[in-house]
Design a protein around this motif. Structure first.
Motif, PDB file in Angstrom:
ATOM      1  N   GLN A 150       0.824  -1.202   0.000  1.00 45.61           N
ATOM      2  CA  GLN A 150       0.000   0.000   0.000  1.00 45.61           C
ATOM      3  C   GLN A 150       0.866   1.263   0.000  1.00 45.61           C
ATOM      4  O   GLN A 150       0.632   2.174  -0.790  1.00 45.61           O
TER       5      GLN A 150
ATOM      6  N   LEU B  92      -5.429  -6.973  -2.521  1.00 41.39           N
ATOM      7  CA  LEU B  92      -5.099  -6.354  -1.246  1.00 41.39           C
ATOM      8  C   LEU B  92      -6.381  -6.048  -0.485  1.00 41.39           C
ATOM      9  O   LEU B  92      -7.327  -5.496  -1.036  1.00 41.39           O
ATOM     10  N   GLY B  93      -6.428  -6.460   0.788  1.00 40.85           N
ATOM     11  CA  GLY B  93      -7.608  -6.248   1.614  1.00 40.85           C
ATOM     12  C   GLY B  93      -7.610  -4.880   2.277  1.00 40.85           C
ATOM     13  O   GLY B  93      -6.905  -3.960   1.855  1.00 40.85           O
ATOM     14  N   GLU B  94      -8.388  -4.759   3.336  1.00 47.77           N
ATOM     15  CA  GLU B  94      -8.524  -3.520   4.082  1.00 47.77           C
ATOM     16  C   GLU B  94      -7.583  -3.526   5.283  1.00 47.77           C
ATOM     17  O   GLU B  94      -7.357  -4.561   5.901  1.00 47.77           O
ATOM     18  N   GLU B  95      -7.061  -2.352   5.646  1.00 50.01           N
ATOM     19  CA  GLU B  95      -6.182  -2.241   6.798  1.00 50.01           C
ATOM     20  C   GLU B  95      -6.918  -2.640   8.072  1.00 50.01           C
ATOM     21  O   GLU B  95      -8.085  -2.295   8.266  1.00 50.01           O
ATOM     22  N   GLN B  96      -6.236  -3.386   8.926  1.00 51.15           N
ATOM     23  CA  GLN B  96      -6.809  -3.867  10.174  1.00 51.15           C
ATOM     24  C   GLN B  96      -5.818  -3.614  11.302  1.00 51.15           C
ATOM     25  O   GLN B  96      -4.624  -3.408  11.056  1.00 51.15           O
ATOM     26  N   GLU B  97      -6.323  -3.660  12.526  1.00 51.90           N
ATOM     27  CA  GLU B  97      -5.446  -3.524  13.684  1.00 51.90           C
ATOM     28  C   GLU B  97      -5.814  -4.594  14.699  1.00 51.90           C
ATOM     29  O   GLU B  97      -6.980  -4.778  15.029  1.00 51.90           O
TER      30      GLU B  97
ATOM     31  N   ASP C  19      -6.094 -13.924   3.792  1.00 56.64           N
ATOM     32  CA  ASP C  19      -7.477 -14.166   4.198  1.00 56.64           C
ATOM     33  C   ASP C  19      -8.193 -14.911   3.082  1.00 56.64           C
ATOM     34  O   ASP C  19      -7.905 -14.706   1.897  1.00 56.64           O
TER      35      ASP C  19
ATOM     36  N   ILE D  19      -2.272  -5.205   6.633  1.00 54.29           N
ATOM     37  CA  ILE D  19      -3.236  -5.331   5.538  1.00 54.29           C
ATOM     38  C   ILE D  19      -3.115  -6.744   4.979  1.00 54.29           C
ATOM     39  O   ILE D  19      -2.070  -7.105   4.439  1.00 54.29           O
TER      40      ILE D  19
ATOM     41  N   SER E  33      -0.888  -2.725  13.151  1.00 56.16           N
ATOM     42  CA  SER E  33      -1.626  -2.541  11.899  1.00 56.16           C
ATOM     43  C   SER E  33      -1.064  -3.468  10.835  1.00 56.16           C
ATOM     44  O   SER E  33       0.142  -3.701  10.770  1.00 56.16           O
TER      45      SER E  33
END
Length: 132
Positions: A10, A107-112, A58, A119, A117
């Motif tokens: 990203q 590419l997925g969504e940013e996560q925490e 994922d 992705i 953090s």
């Protein structure tokens, strides 16, 4: 912890509209995040210095079924016995590793999670099938 490959992609704008291809991924551990979402984590060398990076993949039930179909019937049954009756989140080791030659991802969504953090890459298809 190793740098996250998804964040690197990203930050460096390495993603365009094309899927990302990872070669020779050996699936041996699966985390069930929910009934619909599974994930697995790898360390992979990346960049000119081949420094280890965290790679989170994922995938949904369709990909899980494709992976399970590559197991011998006895291993499939052993996996189902481990999973049966468990409520997510939980972790499962595959009875035998599954080597996949090509894994196509977006590419997925940013996560925490726990202050970290990352992705994940979301698996779209396995091997040579690019069903995108």
């Amino acid at each position: 912890m190793n740098p996250d490959l998804g964040l690197i992609y990203q930050q460096q704008s390495l993603i365009d509209d094309q899927p990302v291809e990872f070669l020779q991924i050996r699936f041996s551990e699966i985390d069930f995040v929910s009934h619909e979402l599974c994930t697995t984590l790898f360390e992979v060398p990346w960049g000119e210095d081949a420094k280890l990076h965290a790679l989170s993949l994922d995938f949904g039930q369709d990909i899980l079924l494709e992976l399970l179909a590559r197991l011998e019937p006895e291993a499939q049954q052993a996996f189902l016995t481990q999973v049966n009756g468990q409520l997510p989140p939980f972790h499962v080791s595959l009875p035998e590793p599954v080597l996949v030659e090509r894994v196509w991802c977006a590419l997925g969504e940013e996560q925490e999670v726990e202050g970290e953090s990352f992705i994940p890459f979301v698996i779209q298809s396995l091997d040579d099938q690019r069903s995108m």
